[in-house]
Scaffold this motif. Sequence first.
Motif, PDB file in Angstrom:
ATOM      1  N   GLY A 102      38.221  35.927  31.485  1.00  0.00           N
ATOM      2  CA  GLY A 102      38.145  35.244  30.195  1.00  0.00           C
ATOM      3  C   GLY A 102      38.965  35.868  29.086  1.00  0.00           C
ATOM      4  O   GLY A 102      38.847  35.482  27.930  1.00  0.00           O
ATOM      5  N   GLY A 103      39.801  36.828  29.403  1.00  0.00           N
ATOM      6  CA  GLY A 103      40.658  37.466  28.404  1.00  0.00           C
ATOM      7  C   GLY A 103      41.997  37.803  29.028  1.00  0.00           C
ATOM      8  O   GLY A 103      42.389  37.232  30.031  1.00  0.00           O
ATOM      9  N   ARG A 104      42.668  38.770  28.432  1.00  0.00           N
ATOM     10  CA  ARG A 104      43.954  39.217  28.966  1.00  0.00           C
ATOM     11  C   ARG A 104      43.851  40.681  29.368  1.00  0.00           C
ATOM     12  O   ARG A 104      43.034  41.427  28.814  1.00  0.00           O
ATOM     13  CB  ARG A 104      45.054  39.065  27.918  1.00  0.00           C
ATOM     14  N   GLY A 105      44.688  41.087  30.306  1.00  0.00           N
ATOM     15  CA  GLY A 105      44.685  42.474  30.746  1.00  0.00           C
ATOM     16  C   GLY A 105      46.028  42.892  31.284  1.00  0.00           C
ATOM     17  O   GLY A 105      46.856  42.057  31.670  1.00  0.00           O
ATOM     18  N   VAL A 106      46.238  44.208  31.323  1.00  0.00           N
ATOM     19  CA  VAL A 106      47.475  44.766  31.862  1.00  0.00           C
ATOM     20  C   VAL A 106      47.193  46.194  32.332  1.00  0.00           C
ATOM     21  O   VAL A 106      46.322  46.878  31.784  1.00  0.00           O
ATOM     22  CB  VAL A 106      48.619  44.732  30.813  1.00  0.00           C
TER      23      VAL A 106
END
Length: 124
Positions: A102-106
């Motif tokens: 439900g979000g962004r990641g790296v």
Amino acid sequence: MGTKFNHTIIASTDRVRSAAFYRDLFELAEAPSWGPFTNLLLEDGVLLQFAEPPVEIQMQHYAFLVDDDLFDRAYARLREQGVDHAADPHWQRPGETNTEHGGRGVYFRDPSGHGLEMITRPYL
């Protein structure tokens, strides 16, 4: 008071360089340093202490939860600095971010080789 996380020591090949990497990327506040530690303070009062141990450094994983605005700024800095990154921990999608949970990641590495993760939503 319940249990709260207070501090951790991050083993570094160069504590000043590592602390500067985290400080600049995550826009962290410097904290008073002493002895073998270069310290940074997170918003919730957790202290990151960088030290140069006299042993071989084993890779650790540290995940940082940030808001969307900081993610955008930090991700831009990663790209500007040419830091290798990937959308997944196995580096199957290099040069990308993810939108899982439900979000962004790296995922990327710090100057001492630790695996870092930056996410905009907690897993739980």
